[in-house]
Design an enzyme around this catalytic site. Structure first.
Site, PDB file in Angstrom:
ATOM      1  N   HIS A 294      18.112   9.152  17.659  1.00 17.55           N
ATOM      2  CA  HIS A 294      16.759   9.728  17.563  1.00 17.55           C
ATOM      3  C   HIS A 294      16.827  11.106  16.879  1.00 17.55           C
ATOM      4  CE1 HIS A 294      12.736  10.831  18.596  1.00 17.55           C
ATOM      5  NE2 HIS A 294      12.609  10.077  19.678  1.00 17.55           N
TER       6      HIS A 294
ATOM      7  N   GLU B 167      15.061   8.035  12.197  1.00 18.98           N
ATOM      8  CA  GLU B 167      16.068   7.517  13.122  1.00 18.98           C
ATOM      9  C   GLU B 167      16.672   6.212  12.611  1.00 18.98           C
ATOM     10  OE1 GLU B 167      14.138   7.221  16.967  1.00 18.98           O
ATOM     11  OE2 GLU B 167      12.645   8.707  16.333  1.00 18.98           O
TER      12      GLU B 167
END
Length: 323
Positions: free
Chosen positions: A176, A280
């Site tokens: 992330h 991501e």
């Protein structure tokens, strides 16, 4: 953000890293390469919180209001979403790997390819009894964080099914990554053109990207499907391009909360959305399934190149398709 302590550090003889205390006394690993690049990894979450180039410029975004206090996940850097991305399952959002304490693995199984870097650390996460109550599977999650010879940041995850009951398990996954950008309205993402995406702001409805690049004027929360192995983030103001290279991670999430959601998050500054962008590397649409004894590997490499796209000095296609 809490006050950071800097007590004595412990050096490793096997690799170029140090262990010291970070915010709230949490252990962190410092990586430095010979040319001056650096990275920091908290054992809490196996979480990369800093990546600096040889000019000591911070390349990752970390919120000024990040809470370094378990069980809260750290806001910014590179949280690891495992064994569940977002709310796509029965676990808390983004799973539990990002708010567990990892340990340094001094004797990992050999990597298929040797890294040129001497600045790396190997971490490992195994489930606790409480983890098995909420996700009834045995696993070993090994993470190597390394700095490449050119200052690249490389993350390699190896997840093995160690169930002894013969049962397979499935998971979704994401690195992330929060990138630090000068001004979100001056940023373009290249490499996702013409691709399908699931729009989390439209009940995961499927759309096809129409623009010749992705630019930002409002909240964005999308899962791009079957994305290329290379994606570029062009920062107009800093004349810098981030290049993502990924392997084993077919999807890509693009997220910026914009103003209303930023104000609603207690661990995020009201205006900080202007200076961050999450792109991501992920495996979401088709969960990874491992039989007992099987191992999955997912790799992310981040690098920067100087660029000035408005003056034509950089051809984004060459960044994405080139070596």
């Amino acid at each position: 953000m809490s006050t950071e302590k800097t007590p004595s550090s412990v050096s490793s003889s096997s690799s170029n890293y140090e262990v010291c205390k970070g915010f709230n006394g949490l252990d962190k690993v410092l990586l430095r390469d010979a040319r001056g690049s650096s990275a920091e990894v908290y054992l809490y979450g196996g979480h990369v919180t800093s990546w600096k180039n040889d000019q000591a410029e911070e390349l990752l975004f970390l919120s000024s209001k990040a809470i370094f206090k378990p069980p809260k996940a750290i806001r910014g850097g590179i949280p690891i979403c495992f064994p569940q991305f977002a709310n796509l399952g029965t676990l808390d959002s983004h799973g539990f790997a990002r708010n567990r304490f990892w340990t340094i693995d001094d004797n990992p199984p050999p990597f298929p390819t040797n890294t040129l870097s001497k600045a790396y650390v190997d971490l490992i996460l195994k489930p606790s009894e409480d983890d098995i109550k909420i996700w009834p599977h045995s696993f070993e999650f090994r993470l190597r964080v390394a700095l490449g010879p050119g200052g690249e940041l490389m993350l390699t995850s190896r997840i093995r099914n160690t169930n002894i009951d013969g049962k397979p398990f499935s998971f979704t996954f994401a690195y992330h990554t929060y990138f630090s950008v000068s001004d979100i309205s001056e940023v373009r993402v290249e490499g996702l053109e013409t691709l399908d995406y699931l729009d989390n702001l439209q009940k995961k409805e499927r759309f096809t990207e129409q623009g010749d690049a992705l630019t930002f004027e409002s909240e964005v929360d999308r899962i791009y499907l079957s994305t290329p192995t290379k994606i570029a983030i062009l920062d107009h103001e800093k004349k810098r391009t981030f290049v993502l290279r990924k392997d084993g991670l077919p999807d890509s999430v693009v997220w910026n909360p914009w103003d209303k959601k930023a104000k609603a998050m207690t661990d995020f500054g009201d205006d900080e959305y202007k200076h961050m962008l999450c792109v991501e590397a992920a495996a979401i649409e088709n969960p990874i399934t491992l039989k007992p004894g099987e191992e999955w590997k997912g790799r992310l490499e981040l690098s920067t190149v100087p660029s000035s796209y408005f003056s034509g000095q950089l051809d984004p296609q060459r960044v994405i398709q080139g070596s």
